[in-house]
Design a protein around this motif. Structure first.
Motif, PDB file in Angstrom:
ATOM      1  N   GLU A   1     -34.085 -41.301  57.427  1.00  8.39           N
ATOM      2  CA  GLU A   1     -35.284 -41.207  57.603  1.00  8.39           C
ATOM      3  C   GLU A   1     -34.826 -40.422  56.153  1.00  8.39           C
ATOM      4  O   GLU A   1     -36.192 -41.409  55.107  1.00  8.39           O
ATOM      5  CB  GLU A   1     -36.075 -40.271  58.103  1.00  8.39           C
ATOM      6  CG  GLU A   1     -37.713 -39.719  58.340  1.00  8.39           C
ATOM      7  CD  GLU A   1     -37.855 -38.847  58.841  1.00  8.39           C
ATOM      8  OE1 GLU A   1     -38.937 -38.403  58.337  1.00  8.39           O
ATOM      9  OE2 GLU A   1     -37.050 -37.770  60.152  1.00  8.39           O
TER      10      GLU A   1
ATOM     11  N   GLU B   1     -30.489 -39.662  62.250  1.00  5.84           N
ATOM     12  CA  GLU B   1     -32.076 -39.977  61.828  1.00  5.84           C
ATOM     13  C   GLU B   1     -32.229 -39.501  60.836  1.00  5.84           C
ATOM     14  O   GLU B   1     -33.143 -40.209  60.112  1.00  5.84           O
ATOM     15  CB  GLU B   1     -32.732 -39.250  62.934  1.00  5.84           C
ATOM     16  CG  GLU B   1     -32.269 -39.664  64.364  1.00  5.84           C
ATOM     17  CD  GLU B   1     -30.814 -39.161  65.614  1.00  5.84           C
ATOM     18  OE1 GLU B   1     -30.541 -39.917  66.037  1.00  5.84           O
ATOM     19  OE2 GLU B   1     -30.273 -38.052  64.377  1.00  5.84           O
TER      20      GLU B   1
ATOM     21  N   ASP C   1     -35.400 -43.827  54.630  1.00  4.00           N
ATOM     22  CA  ASP C   1     -36.461 -44.789  54.189  1.00  4.00           C
ATOM     23  C   ASP C   1     -37.444 -44.095  53.980  1.00  4.00           C
ATOM     24  O   ASP C   1     -39.270 -44.825  53.524  1.00  4.00           O
ATOM     25  CB  ASP C   1     -36.813 -44.685  55.918  1.00  4.00           C
ATOM     26  CG  ASP C   1     -38.454 -45.073  56.328  1.00  4.00           C
ATOM     27  OD1 ASP C   1     -39.472 -44.921  57.445  1.00  4.00           O
ATOM     28  OD2 ASP C   1     -38.442 -46.667  56.043  1.00  4.00           O
TER      29      ASP C   1
END
Length: 669
Positions: free
Chosen positions: A649, A645, A652
């Motif tokens: 992230e 994650e 992103d």
């Protein structure tokens, strides 16, 4: 004139009319067959010509894309030379060339030289310092310098004993004169994949050839073909060049192999690349293999026509005598078909056991038999399971144990001989059989019996029997009972297959991992691969980078041009990126207009270079009707030990920064 002679004359006249009608009909059929065969032959040749040329164009398009990408890369290196030359910048130059070569499938070596042919920088350290002045890819630009020309060298044998060719551009000096070259050596493995991917027949050959006639590669590989010169008088290659046409198809003896072939030739020399020499794609097939199906069809239709002539002549001779018999058989066949339809309809609303009971009752009615039974045979052919008695058998004759009774074939009565003989068994005098066995308590007395096997894939799967008909069973009885037994099994097997298919479809639905719109991995599949790749990268201490991209202003496309246009854009973006990344890169649709690319063995800088290439490629692409768009990219590298994650992230976040900084850019994090 006697009445007999008049009848004979009328019969003779009628017979003559029949024969004349038959001859005319056969002549018409023969003409139709001949016309159809001629049309089929022409269509086969035309379709194969089109198919060969289509494959040649596919190969040509792939090679052209490679040439265009390589040309852009060479121009980029030349434009960056002022900052890469000099001893203090050579390390940076070598790194730049290595990153560029790694990011370009189809390129094995990349280097530039000085005016004397000394290699100053290269993606392969062992090449630095070598002198290539004697190589044609250096001497040709040196002798005929032109900064706009893309030089394609003739194939030559490399130190790895494989034929390669170089794609070269001249480095112009401050005065515009020759100041060296920057060249890319192709990777034969890449072109093997291109040629291999278009092979659709075992007799097919695909080749790439230099415009001077030197053969670069043949697929499938054939000894002695690479390096062969095809530019000899009268060869198909020479005829193609002399024609002045970019595409040709010939059917003749090939000079390179001496074999008779159908050959498609395509010259690849795009004007925008200004290549000094073209490449020629040659695809060929064996004409006999192409026409094999047509020849077989011609032989088959010829034999069929001959058999039709013989059969129709014999049939005409027997027509009147057999007409009544045919009518009777037709009525019986119609009755069988009607029963089949009834069974099919009955099966839609009843269980398998109810269907068996109903089918047995129909078989007993057709065969005038009061007794009927149906057994399943185990796959090992050694045991049977009683599935059903007919209704009348249960009501009037048999009190023995019934449904589900399981026993060996060797324990069954003489009727089971049909399992060994794999043919219907007829016993019209059961009492006289020497090998009959005793009947179980409550079993119906047997006077005569008919038992037929049901065979599927060389195995007996079921046995249907009837008994105690008022008169002897005949061959016709056996045929009708066998037909209905087969139909019953067909319906039962179909019901089973439907259940298995339903289960298989449900299983496939749960295992689907491909995005239905773009044809690439969906997010579920990507999640699984991400776990595996991060574990592998940490295990081997290898870099692993993630590229996350988002189509800029994609919503406007859906709003202004409709969702069909949006779907088209998503599909083309997936296609463009899939054709540009490496085979082991993992490309997935993340959601909506977002995509992710997992690039093993690439650090952040290398992944950013790839992202920039993809960004430029998408920006330059015309999606139809003048539609263009841009993409924003976020790039990051995996850190061992961090959760997936966090890795995602971070990418992103970089993507958000690219959006925030104006879109159509690459940001790293």
């Amino acid at each position: 004139m006697t009445p007999g002679s008049s009848v004979d004359r009328q019969l003779s006249q009628r017979t003559g009319q029949h024969w004349l009608a038959l001859i005319v009909a056969l002549a018409l059929i023969g003409s139709i067959i001949a016309y159809n065969l001629a049309t089929m032959r022409h269509r086969t040749i035309s379709q194969e010509n089109q198919r060969l040329m289509t494959q040649a164009r596919v190969i040509g398009q792939n090679i052209q894309r490679q040439l265009e990408a390589t040309s852009r890369a060479l121009k980029g290196v030349i434009s960056d030379l002022p900052g890469l030359q000099g001893s203090q910048n050579l390390a940076q130059a070598n790194k730049r060339l290595s990153v560029l070569a790694d990011a370009m499938p189809g390129i094995r070596t990349l280097f530039f030289t000085d005016t004397k042919g000394n290699i100053l920088a290269a993606n392969r350290p062992e090449l630095i310092g070598r002198n290539v002045a004697g190589r044609q890819y250096f001497s040709e630009p040196q002798q005929h310098p032109n900064p706009d020309t893309l030089y394609i060298s003739p194939p030559f044998k490399s130190v790895l004993n494989a034929y390669v060719f170089d794609i070269t551009r001249m480095i112009p000096g401050p005065d515009g004169r020759f100041a060296g070259i920057v060249t890319a050596g192709v990777d034969p493995d890449y072109f093997e994949v291109i040629l291999q991917s278009t092979l659709y027949a075992p007799d097919m050959w695909n080749t790439i050839n230099h415009g001077d006639g030197i053969r670069f590669m043949t697929m499938p590989y054939r000894e002695g073909q690479a390096g062969k010169n095809l530019a000899v008088p009268g060869s198909l290659f020479t005829r193609h060049k002399e024609s002045g046409q970019p595409e040709n198809i010939f059917t003749d003896t090939a000079y390179a192999t001496g074999e008779y072939r159908k050959v498609a030739l395509l010259t690849l020399q795009p004007k925008e690349l200004q290549m000094d020499k073209p490449l020629v794609v040659i695809i060929s097939r064996n004409p006999d293999a192409i026409m094999k199906n047509w020849k077989n069809e011609a032989i088959f239709q010829g034999l069929l026509f001959l058999m039709t002539c013989i059969g129709s002549s014999a049939a005409l001779s027997l027509l009147h005598r057999r007409q009544a018999l045919f009518e009777q058989k037709a009525q019986r066949a119609e009755a069988m078909v009607q029963i089949r339809y009834q069974l099919l309809e009955y099966a839609t609303m009843h269980t398998v056991d109810e269907l068996l009971q109903y089918a047995l009752d129909e078989v007993c009615r057709i065969s005038d038999s009061p007794v009927g039974f149906y057994h399943f045979v185990d796959p090992d052919q050694q045991a049977l399971t009683l599935q059903a008695w007919s209704t009348r058998t249960l009501q009037e004759f048999c009190k023995a144990e019934g449904h589900g009774m399981h026993y060996g074939v060797d324990q069954a009565g003489v009727w089971a001989e049909c399992v060994q003989t794999r043919a219907p068994a007829i016993h019209n005098d059961y009492a006289a059989l020497p090998n009959k066995k005793g009947l179980p308590p409550g079993h119906a007395p047997v006077i005569r019996e008919l038992v037929v096997p049901v065979i599927r894939d060389e195995r007996i799967v079921a046995v249907l029997g009837v008994g105690n008909k008022g008169n002897n069973y005949t061959t016709r009885d056996a045929e009708e009972v066998a037909y209905l037994a087969d139909v019953t099994w067909e319906i039962i097997d179909s019901r089973r297959a439907q259940q298995e298919l339903k289960h298989a479809n449900e299983l496939l639905a749960t295992e689907a991992r491909i995005d239905f719109l773009t044809g690439i991995y969906n997010r579920r599949m990507f999640d699984g691969l991400l776990v595996a790749e991060t574990a592998r990268a940490c295990r081997y201490n290898s870099p692993l980078s993630l590229i996350m991209l988002d189509l800029d202003h994609f919503k406007q496309i859906n709003d202004t041009q409709g969702h069909a246009a949006g779907d088209h854009v998503l599909q083309k973006v997936a296609e463009l990126i899939s054709g540009r990344i490496r085979s082991h890169d993992i490309f997935s649709r993340w959601g909506g207009e977002e995509f992710v690319i997992l690039t093993p063995k690439n650090d952040t800088a290398q992944a950013a270079v790839l992202a920039e290439i993809l960004r430029d490629m998408i920006e330059q692409y015309d999606f139809g009707n003048g539609l263009r768009l841009t993409c924003s990219f976020g790039v990051t590298r995996h850190i061992c030990g961090e959760p997936a994650e966090v890795f995602i992230e971070r990418a992103d976040t970089a993507l958000y920064q690219a959006k925030h900084n104006g879109r159509n850019r690459v940001e790293t994090a």
